[in-house]
Structures are given as structure tokens and as C-alpha cells.
Design a protein around this motif. Sequence first.
Motif, PDB file in Angstrom:
ATOM      1  N   ASN A 183       0.877  -1.289   0.035  1.00  0.00           N
ATOM      2  CA  ASN A 183      -0.139  -0.020   0.087  1.00  0.00           C
ATOM      3  C   ASN A 183       0.946   1.251  -0.010  1.00  0.00           C
ATOM      4  OD1 ASN A 183      -2.248  -1.483   0.041  1.00  0.00           O
ATOM      5  ND2 ASN A 183      -3.166  -0.875   1.856  1.00  0.00           N
ATOM      6  N   VAL A 189      -9.368   3.883  -4.765  1.00  0.00           N
ATOM      7  CA  VAL A 189     -10.749   3.054  -4.237  1.00  0.00           C
ATOM      8  C   VAL A 189     -10.282   2.028  -3.480  1.00  0.00           C
ATOM      9  CG1 VAL A 189     -12.738   1.760  -5.410  1.00  0.00           C
ATOM     10  CG2 VAL A 189     -12.067   3.974  -6.446  1.00  0.00           C
ATOM     11  N   SER A 190      -9.090   1.251  -4.196  1.00  0.00           N
ATOM     12  CA  SER A 190      -8.591   0.101  -3.383  1.00  0.00           C
ATOM     13  C   SER A 190      -7.255  -0.171  -3.955  1.00  0.00           C
ATOM     14  CB  SER A 190      -9.846  -1.088  -3.140  1.00  0.00           C
ATOM     15  OG  SER A 190     -10.015  -1.602  -4.577  1.00  0.00           O
ATOM     16  N   ASN A 216      -5.589  -3.743  -3.878  1.00  0.00           N
ATOM     17  CA  ASN A 216      -5.706  -5.191  -3.486  1.00  0.00           C
ATOM     18  C   ASN A 216      -4.468  -6.108  -3.851  1.00  0.00           C
ATOM     19  OD1 ASN A 216      -8.587  -4.526  -2.812  1.00  0.00           O
ATOM     20  ND2 ASN A 216      -8.808  -4.596  -5.011  1.00  0.00           N
ATOM     21  N   THR A 234      -9.221  -8.654  -6.515  1.00  0.00           N
ATOM     22  CA  THR A 234     -10.439  -9.213  -6.187  1.00  0.00           C
ATOM     23  C   THR A 234     -11.522  -9.098  -7.539  1.00  0.00           C
ATOM     24  OG1 THR A 234     -11.359  -6.828  -5.839  1.00  0.00           O
ATOM     25  CG2 THR A 234     -10.381  -8.268  -3.867  1.00  0.00           C
TER      26      THR A 234
END
Length: 161
Positions: free
Chosen positions: A43, A64-65, A67, A71
Motif C-alpha cells: 500500500n 478506491v482500493s 488489492n 478481487t
Amino acid sequence: MVTVLAIDASIWYSEKRELQLAADAGAVGGAIALKVTGKNSINAYATNDINLNGCTSSNNCTIVSINNPPTSGNYTGNPKAVEVLLSKPAGFYLSRLFLPTMPTLNTRAVATAGAAATNCFVTLGSAGLRLVGNATLNAPNCSVYSNSNITGVGASSIIAN
């Protein structure tokens, strides 16, 4: 009305390309971090690369993300892959006269942590890598990556892993 929408659509296309560039950089940075320093640094490295490529809260860009494993889409569940999802409101220029709400731009990028290799050259811009004349890129123990074109003009050459 068509001309107004065409002008804004061309601006949105450019903004989307810039957002995709930031997502690509974040995914590659996260994948390299995964390979070199481990899962706990993904991250931080991905966010840093996303910010360096123009996606910051000051310009309403949202991560937003990030991962690992991804996913959705290709590479779902692959523990060697990093997925980055970004979002940003599109510029609302002349089309505000006709559209009730501002469009949202969304991008997704995935990069994998491949086999051990030294990444000597990584190009993420739309121009890619271009060698001209008798240029030689000699990187026999390295990898050369580009998300665009790698071209040579004249007697140029690339020696890479």
C-alpha cells in the motif's frame, strides 16, 4: 450540442489516460514492493507511485482500493498480483449545459511480481520508448518494460533479458 459533447469527451479521454497512467504506476510499484520487501509494503509503495503520477486528494482523485490478490477480473486470487482501482470526477466544462451530473472516470490496473529480474527501464507514458539512429540499449541482465510502444529508427537495437 454535439460539438460541445465532442470537446468535453476529448478532454475526458485525456483525463482518463492520465488516471490510467497513475493506476499503472501504482500497480507496478505495488508489485515490485511485493517482490522486494513483502506484502506489508504494498500500500505504501503503490500509494506513493499513484501520487507521484498526479492522482492526489487535492485534485479529487480517489484510491478506491489496492488489492493483493486482485478481487476482480484477470488475476483474481493470484497472490503475486497487485490490483489498483482509481476514481476521479471528470472535468465538467461545456457539457454542464446539457448533462445533469458530472461523469466519473474509473480505472483498473493489475501488475504481477514476476521472476527475479532487475528492472532497468520502465516506461508508463503514452510515448513509450524510442531509439533513433545507431542507438543501442545494452541491458543484458535487465528487463525493459513499456505499456506503450518500443520502437527503433535506423540501426538501433535493444539487448535485454
